[in-house]
Scaffold this active site. Structure first.
Site, PDB file in Angstrom:
ATOM      1  CG  ASP A  15      -1.748   1.190   1.371  1.00  0.00           C
ATOM      2  OD1 ASP A  15      -2.350   1.591   0.358  1.00  0.00           O
ATOM      3  OD2 ASP A  15      -1.813   1.786   2.466  1.00  0.00           O
ATOM      4  CG  ASP A  50      -2.037   7.332  -0.149  1.00  0.00           C
ATOM      5  OD1 ASP A  50      -1.130   8.116  -0.458  1.00  0.00           O
ATOM      6  OD2 ASP A  50      -2.939   6.988  -0.947  1.00  0.00           O
TER       7      ASP A  50
HETATM    8  C1  BG6 Z   1      -5.938   5.290  -0.746  1.00  0.00           C
HETATM    9  C2  BG6 Z   1      -6.120   6.207   0.434  1.00  0.00           C
HETATM   10  O1  BG6 Z   1      -4.604   4.907  -0.854  1.00  0.00           O
HETATM   11  O2  BG6 Z   1      -6.330   5.926  -1.949  1.00  0.00           O
HETATM   12  C3  BG6 Z   1      -7.541   6.752   0.486  1.00  0.00           C
HETATM   13  O3  BG6 Z   1      -5.835   5.490   1.633  1.00  0.00           O
HETATM   14  C4  BG6 Z   1      -7.886   7.410  -0.843  1.00  0.00           C
HETATM   15  O4  BG6 Z   1      -7.624   7.692   1.541  1.00  0.00           O
HETATM   16  C5  BG6 Z   1      -7.691   6.392  -1.973  1.00  0.00           C
HETATM   17  O5  BG6 Z   1      -9.229   7.876  -0.840  1.00  0.00           O
HETATM   18  C6  BG6 Z   1      -8.009   6.945  -3.347  1.00  0.00           C
HETATM   19  O6  BG6 Z   1      -7.080   7.937  -3.690  1.00  0.00           O
HETATM   20  P1  BG6 Z   1      -7.197   8.910  -4.927  1.00  0.00           P
HETATM   21  O7  BG6 Z   1      -5.863   9.637  -4.872  1.00  0.00           O
HETATM   22  O8  BG6 Z   1      -7.358   8.088  -6.151  1.00  0.00           O
HETATM   23  O9  BG6 Z   1      -8.357   9.801  -4.688  1.00  0.00           O
HETATM   24 MG    MG Z   2      -3.024   3.174   3.294  1.00  0.00          MG
END
Ligand code: BG6
Ligand code: MG
Length: 230
Positions: free
Chosen positions: A13, A15
């Site tokens: 993962d 984030d």
């Molecule tokens: C995940 C995050 O990695 O990505 C979420 O933990 C986020 O918080 C999701 O909503 C989608 O991300 P993005 O950048 O495509 O809006």
């Molecule tokens: Mg995460």
């Protein structure tokens, strides 16, 4: 039972595992929840972690009992607004926001010839990896736009293992989110949960923070664990 010696790949993962960007997602969602009149709570924040963009907005609306208030077009507009705010928060992002120990861990994996794939739900993940200067370590990545189902469905981790031409059982997935741990477990890979062990109680192995994530600690945890039924 899977032994550490059988592991050939790592599925990451992004984030909240590699970089502190989970806090930025939360900040931007919190901002939107305020605008929509949905009370932000820590529980809601935890539910959103790891969940894709539209699914996250739908969870916020459900949480505030507003699931039938907006049209699909309005929801798309709100999701875009959240993303614009998130991108503003990413403006100054650089290597200094890699979470403690993660760059060394990723380099160590590479030095030991483990295969590495990215299993992030974020459509912004290529940009984030680029800003952190970590893209070169990833052999493969799953494009979240191609998924039928987001986390907690196992699809993303199943696909990440496939991208490395490995079985999920030959891989370890790393997550900071409950939805992500469920996704790893469903795929059959070994799940490492990083963060509050009460939130990540379903993980096969738990670490309190990223500094604890090393190959030696994972090996020790797998060898000590008698309950890995995988
Ligand atoms: C995940 C995050 O990695 O990505 C979420 O933990 C986020 O918080 C999701 O909503 C989608 O991300 P993005 O950048 O495509 O809006
Ligand atoms: Mg995460």
């Amino acid at each position: 039972m899977v032994k550490f010696a059988q592991i050939k790949g790592f599925l990451f993962d992004l984030d909240g595992v590699i970089a502190n960007t989970s806090a930025y997602h939360s900040k931007a969602w919190h901002q939107l929840a305020d605008e929509l009149g949905v009370t932000w709570t820590e529980d809601l924040g935890n539910q959103l972690k790891g969940v894709g963009r539209m699914d996250s907005l739908n969870l916020i609306l459900k949480y505030g009992h507003k699931e039938n208030v907006y049209t699909e077009d309005e929801k798309v507009k709100y999701a875009e607004e959240k993303n614009e705010n998130y991108l503003k928060l990413l403006n100054g992002l650089d290597k200094s926001e890699i979470l403690p120990g993660m760059e060394d861990f990723i380099k160590d994996l590479s030095a030991h010839h483990y295969l590495i794939s990215l299993a992030s739900s974020s459509k912004n993940s290529p940009l984030v990896l680029e800003k952190l200067d970590l893209r070169k370590y990833f052999d493969e990545k799953v494009d979240p736009a191609t998924l039928k189902h987001g986390k907690p469905d196992p699809e993303i981790y199943t696909r990440a293992a496939e991208s490395l031409k490995l079985k999920p059982e030959e891989c370890i997935g790393l997550e900071d989110a409950s939805a992500g741990v469920t996704s790893i477990n469903g795929s059959g890979a070994i799940s490492v949960g990083i963060g509050d062990p009460t939130v990540l109680k379903d993980a096969d192995i738990n670490f309190n923070n990223t500094s604890e994530v090393t190959l030696a600690n994972i090996e020790k945890a797998m060898d000590n664990k008698k309950v890995l039924n995988k």
